[in-house]
Design a protein around this motif. Structure first.
Motif, PDB file in Angstrom:
ATOM      1  N   THR A 150       0.819  -1.208   0.000  1.00 26.19           N
ATOM      2  CA  THR A 150       0.000   0.000   0.000  1.00 26.19           C
ATOM      3  C   THR A 150       0.855   1.261   0.000  1.00 26.19           C
ATOM      4  O   THR A 150       0.598   2.212  -0.753  1.00 26.19           O
ATOM      5  CB  THR A 150      -0.933   0.012   1.230  1.00 26.19           C
ATOM      6  OG1 THR A 150      -1.780  -1.143   1.197  1.00 26.19           O
ATOM      7  CG2 THR A 150      -1.793   1.268   1.259  1.00 26.19           C
ATOM      8  N   VAL A 151       1.896   1.258   0.817  1.00 27.73           N
ATOM      9  CA  VAL A 151       2.760   2.440   0.914  1.00 27.73           C
ATOM     10  C   VAL A 151       3.573   2.634  -0.366  1.00 27.73           C
ATOM     11  O   VAL A 151       3.730   3.758  -0.846  1.00 27.73           O
ATOM     12  CB  VAL A 151       3.686   2.323   2.147  1.00 27.73           C
ATOM     13  CG1 VAL A 151       4.748   3.410   2.130  1.00 27.73           C
ATOM     14  CG2 VAL A 151       2.868   2.401   3.426  1.00 27.73           C
ATOM     15  N   VAL A 152       4.079   1.540  -0.932  1.00 26.70           N
ATOM     16  CA  VAL A 152       4.838   1.641  -2.183  1.00 26.70           C
ATOM     17  C   VAL A 152       3.940   2.160  -3.298  1.00 26.70           C
ATOM     18  O   VAL A 152       4.337   3.020  -4.097  1.00 26.70           O
ATOM     19  CB  VAL A 152       5.451   0.276  -2.565  1.00 26.70           C
ATOM     20  CG1 VAL A 152       6.014   0.318  -3.983  1.00 26.70           C
ATOM     21  CG2 VAL A 152       6.551  -0.103  -1.584  1.00 26.70           C
ATOM     22  N   ARG A 153       2.720   1.649  -3.353  1.00 22.34           N
ATOM     23  CA  ARG A 153       1.768   2.103  -4.378  1.00 22.34           C
ATOM     24  C   ARG A 153       1.465   3.591  -4.213  1.00 22.34           C
ATOM     25  O   ARG A 153       1.415   4.341  -5.201  1.00 22.34           O
ATOM     26  CB  ARG A 153       0.495   1.276  -4.277  1.00 22.34           C
ATOM     27  CG  ARG A 153      -0.581   1.654  -5.284  1.00 22.34           C
ATOM     28  CD  ARG A 153      -1.680   0.609  -5.340  1.00 22.34           C
ATOM     29  NE  ARG A 153      -2.909   1.188  -5.847  1.00 22.34           N
ATOM     30  CZ  ARG A 153      -3.951   1.539  -5.097  1.00 22.34           C
ATOM     31  NH1 ARG A 153      -3.903   1.361  -3.797  1.00 22.34           N
ATOM     32  NH2 ARG A 153      -5.029   2.059  -5.632  1.00 22.34           N
ATOM     33  N   ALA A 154       1.277   4.035  -2.975  1.00 24.53           N
ATOM     34  CA  ALA A 154       1.007   5.450  -2.728  1.00 24.53           C
ATOM     35  C   ALA A 154       2.213   6.308  -3.136  1.00 24.53           C
ATOM     36  O   ALA A 154       2.051   7.385  -3.723  1.00 24.53           O
ATOM     37  CB  ALA A 154       0.687   5.668  -1.254  1.00 24.53           C
ATOM     38  N   TYR A 155       3.407   5.821  -2.855  1.00 21.80           N
ATOM     39  CA  TYR A 155       4.637   6.552  -3.217  1.00 21.80           C
ATOM     40  C   TYR A 155       4.759   6.675  -4.731  1.00 21.80           C
ATOM     41  O   TYR A 155       5.040   7.756  -5.256  1.00 21.80           O
ATOM     42  CB  TYR A 155       5.845   5.820  -2.639  1.00 21.80           C
ATOM     43  CG  TYR A 155       7.175   6.490  -2.923  1.00 21.80           C
ATOM     44  CD1 TYR A 155       7.724   7.405  -2.023  1.00 21.80           C
ATOM     45  CD2 TYR A 155       7.888   6.204  -4.088  1.00 21.80           C
ATOM     46  CE1 TYR A 155       8.942   8.015  -2.283  1.00 21.80           C
ATOM     47  CE2 TYR A 155       9.099   6.817  -4.355  1.00 21.80           C
ATOM     48  CZ  TYR A 155       9.626   7.720  -3.450  1.00 21.80           C
ATOM     49  OH  TYR A 155      10.827   8.327  -3.713  1.00 21.80           O
ATOM     50  N   MET A 156       4.547   5.557  -5.441  1.00 19.02           N
ATOM     51  CA  MET A 156       4.668   5.581  -6.897  1.00 19.02           C
ATOM     52  C   MET A 156       3.575   6.442  -7.531  1.00 19.02           C
ATOM     53  O   MET A 156       3.823   7.157  -8.508  1.00 19.02           O
ATOM     54  CB  MET A 156       4.596   4.154  -7.455  1.00 19.02           C
ATOM     55  CG  MET A 156       5.672   3.220  -6.931  1.00 19.02           C
ATOM     56  SD  MET A 156       7.359   3.825  -7.199  1.00 19.02           S
ATOM     57  CE  MET A 156       7.510   3.578  -8.961  1.00 19.02           C
ATOM     58  N   ASN A 157       2.368   6.394  -6.983  1.00 15.10           N
ATOM     59  CA  ASN A 157       1.282   7.229  -7.498  1.00 15.10           C
ATOM     60  C   ASN A 157       1.607   8.710  -7.349  1.00 15.10           C
ATOM     61  O   ASN A 157       1.284   9.524  -8.215  1.00 15.10           O
ATOM     62  CB  ASN A 157      -0.020   6.921  -6.756  1.00 15.10           C
ATOM     63  CG  ASN A 157      -0.747   5.734  -7.338  1.00 15.10           C
ATOM     64  OD1 ASN A 157      -0.183   4.972  -8.117  1.00 15.10           O
ATOM     65  ND2 ASN A 157      -1.988   5.537  -6.971  1.00 15.10           N
ATOM     66  N   ALA A 158       2.252   9.052  -6.228  1.00 15.70           N
ATOM     67  CA  ALA A 158       2.573  10.462  -5.972  1.00 15.70           C
ATOM     68  C   ALA A 158       3.613  10.996  -6.947  1.00 15.70           C
ATOM     69  O   ALA A 158       3.743  12.212  -7.118  1.00 15.70           O
ATOM     70  CB  ALA A 158       3.066  10.630  -4.536  1.00 15.70           C
ATOM     71  N   GLN A 159       4.362  10.095  -7.599  1.00 14.52           N
ATOM     72  CA  GLN A 159       5.359  10.526  -8.583  1.00 14.52           C
ATOM     73  C   GLN A 159       4.717  10.895  -9.922  1.00 14.52           C
ATOM     74  O   GLN A 159       5.343  11.539 -10.760  1.00 14.52           O
ATOM     75  CB  GLN A 159       6.390   9.413  -8.827  1.00 14.52           C
ATOM     76  CG  GLN A 159       7.042   8.857  -7.579  1.00 14.52           C
ATOM     77  CD  GLN A 159       7.672   9.921  -6.709  1.00 14.52           C
ATOM     78  OE1 GLN A 159       8.505  10.686  -7.179  1.00 14.52           O
ATOM     79  NE2 GLN A 159       7.278   9.983  -5.443  1.00 14.52           N
ATOM     80  N   ARG A 160       3.478  10.475 -10.133  1.00 14.11           N
ATOM     81  CA  ARG A 160       2.818  10.723 -11.415  1.00 14.11           C
ATOM     82  C   ARG A 160       2.352  12.175 -11.501  1.00 14.11           C
ATOM     83  O   ARG A 160       1.760  12.707 -10.555  1.00 14.11           O
ATOM     84  CB  ARG A 160       1.619   9.790 -11.593  1.00 14.11           C
ATOM     85  CG  ARG A 160       1.981   8.323 -11.576  1.00 14.11           C
ATOM     86  CD  ARG A 160       0.793   7.439 -11.876  1.00 14.11           C
ATOM     87  NE  ARG A 160       0.343   7.580 -13.259  1.00 14.11           N
ATOM     88  CZ  ARG A 160      -0.592   6.803 -13.805  1.00 14.11           C
ATOM     89  NH1 ARG A 160      -1.158   5.836 -13.103  1.00 14.11           N
ATOM     90  NH2 ARG A 160      -0.951   6.992 -15.066  1.00 14.11           N
ATOM     91  N   GLN A 161       2.614  12.803 -12.632  1.00 11.46           N
ATOM     92  CA  GLN A 161       2.220  14.202 -12.808  1.00 11.46           C
ATOM     93  C   GLN A 161       0.719  14.345 -13.013  1.00 11.46           C
ATOM     94  O   GLN A 161       0.116  15.327 -12.601  1.00 11.46           O
ATOM     95  CB  GLN A 161       2.953  14.810 -14.003  1.00 11.46           C
ATOM     96  CG  GLN A 161       4.433  15.035 -13.750  1.00 11.46           C
ATOM     97  CD  GLN A 161       5.105  15.712 -14.923  1.00 11.46           C
ATOM     98  OE1 GLN A 161       4.807  15.410 -16.071  1.00 11.46           O
ATOM     99  NE2 GLN A 161       5.995  16.637 -14.638  1.00 11.46           N
ATOM    100  N   GLY A 162       0.122  13.374 -13.675  1.00 12.29           N
ATOM    101  CA  GLY A 162      -1.318  13.433 -13.898  1.00 12.29           C
ATOM    102  C   GLY A 162      -1.727  14.543 -14.847  1.00 12.29           C
ATOM    103  O   GLY A 162      -2.824  15.097 -14.733  1.00 12.29           O
ATOM    104  N   THR A 163      -0.852  14.890 -15.811  1.00 13.60           N
ATOM    105  CA  THR A 163      -1.162  15.993 -16.724  1.00 13.60           C
ATOM    106  C   THR A 163      -1.587  15.507 -18.110  1.00 13.60           C
ATOM    107  O   THR A 163      -1.757  16.314 -19.016  1.00 13.60           O
ATOM    108  CB  THR A 163       0.067  16.910 -16.881  1.00 13.60           C
ATOM    109  OG1 THR A 163       1.186  16.119 -17.299  1.00 13.60           O
ATOM    110  CG2 THR A 163       0.407  17.592 -15.571  1.00 13.60           C
TER     111      THR A 163
END
Length: 210
Positions: free
Chosen positions: A35-48
């Protein structure tokens, strides 16, 4: 409590340290780390990322041919998804990928990751990790890593920011430096050797003890 050897920067054993079972000997929770790794990797995404739907592309206002009598399928505009230069079906739009992880789960994941390193015998405790300005050279860190058998991916953890250690390590491939305040589960799991100073161990135990 698990006892591990304490080394100096030259690779010689200089003593032992007892690691807290609360932090370094905890039960490993794979789901918490995931869960924490997934949250970390998601936070790296710009989402633009963004694409246009059929309502947003230019043109296509006129019906391309009459409804009946042509023998062709029924169509309206030329900007439907099946046509060249048409819109995109379910087009991606800017969004925030971040997910919220409870504090208890984050702490559990950190203890699990640290315990994994102890279980896999991938933790190396040093009496100190510091360099003077004159010794802050890449070759000195390379020598240290070779002496410790950490020639693959290594994570060097100090109690506080050590600018000289960071400067000497920056040019070494697969070596990352951090301090206790910015330590994260992804970096811990991603290294083959977890190199940490003795005073940093004490601080980690204070911070992450239940």
């Amino acid at each position: 409590m698990a006892n591990v050897k304490v080394f100096n920067m030259q690779g010689a054993a200089v003593g032992e340290i007892a690691l807290s079972d609360e932090v370094f000997g905890a039960e490993v929770h794979i789901s918490a780390m995931h869960t924490v790794v997934r949250a970390y990797m998601n936070a790296q995404r710009q989402g633009t990322q963004s694409a246009k739907t059929r309502t947003e592309v230019r043109g296509g206002g006129r019906k391309i041919y009459r409804q009946k009598g042509t023998g062709n399928a029924r169509h309206h505009g030329r900007r439907a998804p099946q046509f060249t230069h048409g819109g995109v079906v379910f087009a991606p739009k800017p969004r925030d990928y971040r997910i919220s992880v409870p504090r208890k789960v984050r702490r559990l994941a950190m203890r699990s990751a640290l315990s994994c390193k102890v279980n896999d015998q991938e933790i190396v405790v040093l009496d100190k990790i510091e360099l003077s300005e004159a010794d802050a050279k890449t070759k000195n860190i390379v020598k240290m890593l070779k002496a410790l058998g950490a020639e693959k991916k290594a994570l060097i953890v100090t109690k506080d920011v050590e600018p000289m250690v960071v400067r000497a390590s920056n040019n070494i491939q697969n070596v990352k430096t951090t301090f206790v305040g910015s330590l994260n589960v992804v970096d811990i799991l991603n290294c083959d050797k977890f190199i940490i100073s003795q005073d940093a161990v004490k601080l980690v135990e204070e911070v992450y003890a239940e």
